[in-house]
Design an enzyme around this catalytic site. Sequence first.
Site, PDB file in Angstrom:
ATOM      1  N   HIS A   1       1.043  -1.334  -0.094  1.00 61.22           N
ATOM      2  CA  HIS A   1      -0.158  -0.087   0.223  1.00 61.22           C
ATOM      3  C   HIS A   1       0.481   1.275   0.183  1.00 61.22           C
ATOM      4  O   HIS A   1       1.935   1.147   0.332  1.00 61.22           O
ATOM      5  CB  HIS A   1      -0.773  -0.042   1.101  1.00 61.22           C
ATOM      6  CG  HIS A   1      -0.007   0.315   1.884  1.00 61.22           C
ATOM      7  ND1 HIS A   1       0.904   0.896   2.975  1.00 61.22           N
ATOM      8  CD2 HIS A   1      -0.398  -1.487   3.368  1.00 61.22           C
ATOM      9  CE1 HIS A   1       0.960   0.083   4.114  1.00 61.22           C
ATOM     10  NE2 HIS A   1       0.741  -1.113   4.473  1.00 61.22           N
TER      11      HIS A   1
ATOM     12  N   HIS B   1       3.272   0.877   2.149  1.00 60.97           N
ATOM     13  CA  HIS B   1       5.212   0.829   1.235  1.00 60.97           C
ATOM     14  C   HIS B   1       5.866   1.622   0.424  1.00 60.97           C
ATOM     15  O   HIS B   1       7.203   1.511   0.429  1.00 60.97           O
ATOM     16  CB  HIS B   1       4.819  -0.751   1.026  1.00 60.97           C
ATOM     17  CG  HIS B   1       4.238  -1.331   2.002  1.00 60.97           C
ATOM     18  ND1 HIS B   1       3.433  -2.289   2.040  1.00 60.97           N
ATOM     19  CD2 HIS B   1       4.622  -2.561   3.284  1.00 60.97           C
ATOM     20  CE1 HIS B   1       2.801  -2.677   3.197  1.00 60.97           C
ATOM     21  NE2 HIS B   1       3.989  -2.952   3.789  1.00 60.97           N
TER      22      HIS B   1
ATOM     23  N   SER C   1      -2.759  -0.220   6.534  1.00 59.34           N
ATOM     24  CA  SER C   1      -1.849  -1.449   7.283  1.00 59.34           C
ATOM     25  C   SER C   1      -2.274  -2.383   6.054  1.00 59.34           C
ATOM     26  O   SER C   1      -3.622  -2.653   5.432  1.00 59.34           O
ATOM     27  CB  SER C   1      -2.450  -1.926   8.902  1.00 59.34           C
ATOM     28  OG  SER C   1      -2.025  -3.026   9.132  1.00 59.34           O
TER      29      SER C   1
HETATM   30  P1  AMP Z   1       4.748  -4.768   6.427  1.00 59.02           P
HETATM   31  O1  AMP Z   1       5.296  -4.981   4.974  1.00 59.02           O
HETATM   32  O2  AMP Z   1       3.719  -4.395   7.541  1.00 59.02           O
HETATM   33  O3  AMP Z   1       5.973  -5.795   7.861  1.00 59.02           O
HETATM   34  O4  AMP Z   1       5.481  -3.547   7.057  1.00 59.02           O
HETATM   35  C1  AMP Z   1       6.479  -3.351   6.095  1.00 59.02           C
HETATM   36  C2  AMP Z   1       7.182  -2.120   5.879  1.00 59.02           C
HETATM   37  O5  AMP Z   1       6.547  -1.272   5.894  1.00 59.02           O
HETATM   38  C3  AMP Z   1       7.855  -1.672   7.651  1.00 59.02           C
HETATM   39  O6  AMP Z   1       8.961  -0.424   8.000  1.00 59.02           O
HETATM   40  C4  AMP Z   1       6.866  -1.457   8.053  1.00 59.02           C
HETATM   41  O7  AMP Z   1       6.949  -0.172   9.196  1.00 59.02           O
HETATM   42  C5  AMP Z   1       6.094   0.368   6.209  1.00 59.02           C
HETATM   43  N1  AMP Z   1       4.768   0.217   7.020  1.00 59.02           N
HETATM   44  C6  AMP Z   1       3.616  -0.584   6.646  1.00 59.02           C
HETATM   45  N2  AMP Z   1       2.276   0.073   7.118  1.00 59.02           N
HETATM   46  C7  AMP Z   1       3.003   1.719   7.118  1.00 59.02           C
HETATM   47  C8  AMP Z   1       2.748   3.242   7.120  1.00 59.02           C
HETATM   48  N3  AMP Z   1       1.068   3.227   7.216  1.00 59.02           N
HETATM   49  N4  AMP Z   1       3.491   4.207   6.732  1.00 59.02           N
HETATM   50  C9  AMP Z   1       4.333   4.163   7.271  1.00 59.02           C
HETATM   51  N5  AMP Z   1       4.913   2.631   7.009  1.00 59.02           N
HETATM   52  C10 AMP Z   1       4.429   1.429   6.928  1.00 59.02           C
END
Ligand code: AMP
Length: 283
Positions: free
Chosen positions: A34, A37, A185
Amino acid sequence: MKVVKSKKALKEEIHRAKKEGKIIGFVPTMGYLHEGHLSLIREAKKECDYIVVSIFVNPKQFNSEEDLKKYPRDFERDQGLLRQENIDLLFLPEIEEIYPEEPKIYLDIPSLTNKLCGIYRPGHFPGVLLVVLKLFHLVEPHKAYFGKKDYQQYLIIKQMVKDLDLDIDVIGCSLIREESGIALSSRNARLSPNGYSDALLIYRALNIAKKEWQKGERNPENLKEIIKDIVETGALNRVEYVEIVDPNTLESVKEAKEGDLIAVAVYTENVRLIDNIELRGES
Ligand code: AMP
């Protein structure tokens, strides 16, 4: 964009890029991408000239089989988004590639993992540390980008890099929200329309508490109560924790001061959502 699935192919590409003198920026993810990312990728592009993204739903950081099974996945759509961002390399390994056998090592930073999410998700951060350290060794990035949505994770990774003398710049990027205020998220995809509208209360509550702080309320217990009460007006919401912490140590504060962080975890329906807001003078 090159897509590689094996560690061997990944290393070949990385070594080629390094030979060409490229600055390697790395964005590890679990996919179902999203704007949050993509914002990390765009930050990386400002400072690096070879962008590596990994998509790996890391079983070691899930607390339950069900949560792992239900984690949203759409690797085709993800690849389309990454192509649009013009990244250089996507590492998309199978589980067996990352964990050909059960790892014996156990990584932890107890003073940071025994707080907030770590209390409620035993083994989660050790699982994150393990996969991120492995990915760091494989990708050998100059810079790695993490979102402050997962603030505790960002801090823990930063500490690991410091403690182990890894030559990697860990960069924390802003939390990205939808226009509605909800923190982006991958898990939001699991919310029903009613769940989504109850989840909106989380950011609303954080903002109201912040406004109360700006008006002079310094007692963390009162601020926490405000948040809990507002969030739990949503019939589908259950607050797991709400804490006001020092942003460097994650210790709960006795008096809420400028720069402290309000962090929450809420179950909306059966979906665990986290969010946070920094206490600052301006809105
Ligand atoms: P994930 O795929 O949930 O493991 O997230 C991968 C990376 O994207 C991690 O560094 C998260 O902190 C970042 N991330 C996920 N959601 C957000 C958001 N809403 N804003 C900023 N970074 C995000």
